[in-house]
Scaffold this motif. Structure first.
Motif, short mmCIF file in Angstrom:
data_model
loop_
_atom_site.label_atom_id
_atom_site.label_comp_id
_atom_site.label_asym_id
_atom_site.label_seq_id
_atom_site.Cartn_x
_atom_site.Cartn_y
_atom_site.Cartn_z
N LEU A 3 0.71 -1.33 0.05
CA LEU A 3 -0.04 -0.14 0.06
C LEU A 3 0.96 1.24 0.20
CD1 LEU A 3 -2.78 -1.08 2.52
CD2 LEU A 3 -3.08 -0.52 -0.10
N LEU A 4 1.81 1.33 0.86
CA LEU A 4 2.85 2.62 0.80
C LEU A 4 3.49 2.68 -0.26
CD1 LEU A 4 3.86 4.89 2.54
CD2 LEU A 4 5.61 3.17 3.42
N GLU A 5 4.03 1.52 -1.02
CA GLU A 5 4.82 1.78 -2.00
C GLU A 5 4.09 2.11 -3.15
OE1 GLU A 5 7.91 -0.94 -4.91
OE2 GLU A 5 7.00 -1.62 -3.05
N THR A 6 2.96 1.72 -3.39
CA THR A 6 2.17 1.89 -4.82
C THR A 6 1.25 3.29 -4.44
OG1 THR A 6 0.31 0.54 -3.66
CG2 THR A 6 1.81 -0.49 -5.48
N LEU A 7 0.79 3.58 -3.43
CA LEU A 7 0.17 4.78 -3.12
C LEU A 7 1.15 5.98 -3.29
CD1 LEU A 7 -2.44 3.81 -0.53
CD2 LEU A 7 -2.91 4.66 -2.63
N SER A 8 2.29 5.86 -2.81
CA SER A 8 3.38 6.90 -2.96
C SER A 8 4.00 7.17 -4.18
CB SER A 8 4.68 6.40 -1.91
OG SER A 8 4.22 6.45 -0.65
N ALA A 9 3.57 6.26 -5.11
CA ALA A 9 3.95 6.63 -6.43
C ALA A 9 2.96 7.68 -7.18
CB ALA A 9 3.90 5.13 -7.30
N TYR A 10 1.93 7.79 -6.63
CA TYR A 10 0.97 8.72 -7.33
C TYR A 10 1.43 10.13 -7.09
CZ TYR A 10 -2.62 5.03 -8.31
OH TYR A 10 -2.95 4.07 -8.88
N ASP A 11 2.08 10.92 -7.76
CA ASP A 11 2.90 12.15 -7.51
C ASP A 11 2.00 13.23 -7.57
OD1 ASP A 11 2.62 12.35 -10.23
OD2 ASP A 11 4.69 12.11 -10.79
N ASP A 12 0.68 12.94 -8.14
CA ASP A 12 -0.22 13.96 -8.09
C ASP A 12 -1.14 14.03 -6.74
OD1 ASP A 12 -1.45 11.40 -8.61
OD2 ASP A 12 -3.31 12.32 -9.35
N ILE A 13 -0.95 13.11 -5.74
CA ILE A 13 -1.47 13.32 -4.45
C ILE A 13 -0.73 14.30 -3.44
CG2 ILE A 13 -2.36 12.00 -2.70
CD1 ILE A 13 -2.83 9.44 -4.26
N LYS A 14 -1.28 15.22 -3.42
CA LYS A 14 -0.44 16.31 -2.66
C LYS A 14 -1.72 16.98 -1.74
CE LYS A 14 3.10 17.20 -6.29
NZ LYS A 14 3.56 18.14 -7.16
N GLU A 15 -1.16 17.86 -0.74
CA GLU A 15 -2.21 18.50 -0.01
C GLU A 15 -2.35 19.97 -0.94
OE1 GLU A 15 -0.40 19.47 3.74
OE2 GLU A 15 -0.69 17.22 4.59
N PRO A 16 -3.60 20.39 -0.75
CA PRO A 16 -3.85 21.31 -1.57
C PRO A 16 -3.52 22.71 -1.39
CG PRO A 16 -6.00 20.59 -0.23
CD PRO A 16 -4.76 19.69 -0.12
N GLU A 17 -2.76 23.52 -2.16
CA GLU A 17 -2.27 24.90 -1.61
C GLU A 17 -3.48 25.78 -1.46
OE1 GLU A 17 0.65 25.99 -4.27
OE2 GLU A 17 1.84 24.34 -4.32
N LEU A 18 -3.15 26.84 -0.54
CA LEU A 18 -4.06 28.03 -0.34
C LEU A 18 -4.45 28.85 -1.74
CD1 LEU A 18 -2.97 29.21 3.18
CD2 LEU A 18 -5.10 28.01 2.52
N ASP A 19 -5.38 29.19 -1.85
CA ASP A 19 -5.63 30.15 -3.21
C ASP A 19 -4.74 31.35 -2.85
OD1 ASP A 19 -7.45 32.69 -2.06
OD2 ASP A 19 -7.95 30.75 -1.17
#
Length: 290
Positions: free
Chosen positions: A257-273
């Motif tokens: 789970l950790l290895e494969t989910l970490s590979a999604y580089d688009d998963i990031k905390e949203p930035e403030l506007d």
């Protein structure tokens, strides 16, 4: 962690090839220490997925009785924020559930975006226990099924097609699907059932029905193997995890789970506007000067 990919089903398998396989030579204490580190990282990643709010994660656990599904859920997801993970255990269908198609109760239990859903036994029960006991299908009251004789190969072919379509639909709409088969040996199941009988505090876990199903071991293994081979897809892969060692199986699932989910580089905390970010100092000043 690369060696864990050997448990991902990418071509036709024979479950006997996994019989008695070991994931690690480490001691239980070493395995548990490694798991604690991995699950902390998973917990942090879960927070990011929750904030990102574009993917959901569905973890499907299947295995024979005593394969360790319950304890795996307890140990692997221990550091998750409870708001971000939901566990569903699918047992014998209720009358309400039988009043709908067989996938209905699984649809309504799916995790929303940003959350993890864990299915302890899954929609695959509909091509496993019902295949070993086809008379159970009669309880679904299907239009073209009048007797067990009507439940033929074509029926099962169609059901596998429906399950593949169900999972593909989920994947195309943002659900990341992981399917784990905890592959327990028959000898180890015997040992675990005996422990349930020998330890008074474990007696409540034992059911005489476990012994009846154990007599059908070979039938279940054939059905599991067929289901895995028919439904391990790039968008919803199966992992066959040797489960005679519970600590090793837990660590393997957590690592995958950790290895494969970490590979999604688009998963990031949203930035403030931009406007909020530009005014951070003003907002801090307002709060400090209250």
């Amino acid at each position: 962690m690369e060696e864990l990919h050997q448990y991902k089903v990418t071509e036709k398998i024979n479950l006997n090839d996994f019989e008695g396989a070991k994931i690690s030579e480490l001691s239980e204490e070493e395995l548990e220490k490694k798991l604690r580190k991995v699950r902390k990282k998973l917990g942090k990643l879960q927070d990011t997925i929750y904030a990102h709010d574009k993917y959901s994660v569905l973890v499907c656990l299947q295995g024979m009785d005593t394969s360790g599904k319950d304890s795996l859920i307890r140990e692997v997801f221990k550091d998750f924020n409870v708001r971000g993970v939901e566990v569903h255990s699918f047992k014998v269908p209720t009358d309400l559930e039988l009043g709908h198609d067989y996938l209905w109760r699984h649809y309504i239990a799916l995790p929303q975006r940003g959350k993890f859903g864990v299915f302890n036994r899954t929609h695959y029960e509909n091509v496993l226990v019902t295949r070993v006991h086809p008379e159970y299908i009669l309880g679904e009251n299907l239009p073209d099924i009048h007797s067990v004789e009507d439940i033929n190969d074509a029926f099962w072919d169609k059901r596998f097609e429906q399950i593949n379509a169900f999972e593909k639909h989920l994947a195309e709409n943002g659900t990341l699907i992981y399917k784990f088969f905890l592959h327990l040996s028959k000898e180890e199941q015997k040992n675990r059932l005996l422990r349930r009988l020998e330890k008074k505090e474990k007696n409540w876990k034992f059911s005489a029905g476990d012994l009846k199903e154990r007599k059908l071991w070979d039938d279940y293994q054939r059905c599991y193997e067929d289901a895995i081979n028919r439904t391990s897809k790039p968008y919803a892969p199966w992992y066959v995890i040797p489960a005679d060692s519970k600590p090793a199986a837990r660590l393997a699932v957590a690592n995958i789970l950790l290895e494969t989910l970490s590979a999604y580089d688009d998963i990031k905390e949203p930035e403030l506007d931009a406007k909020t970010k530009a005014n951070i100092e003003i907002y801090k000043s307002q709060l400090n000067n209250e």
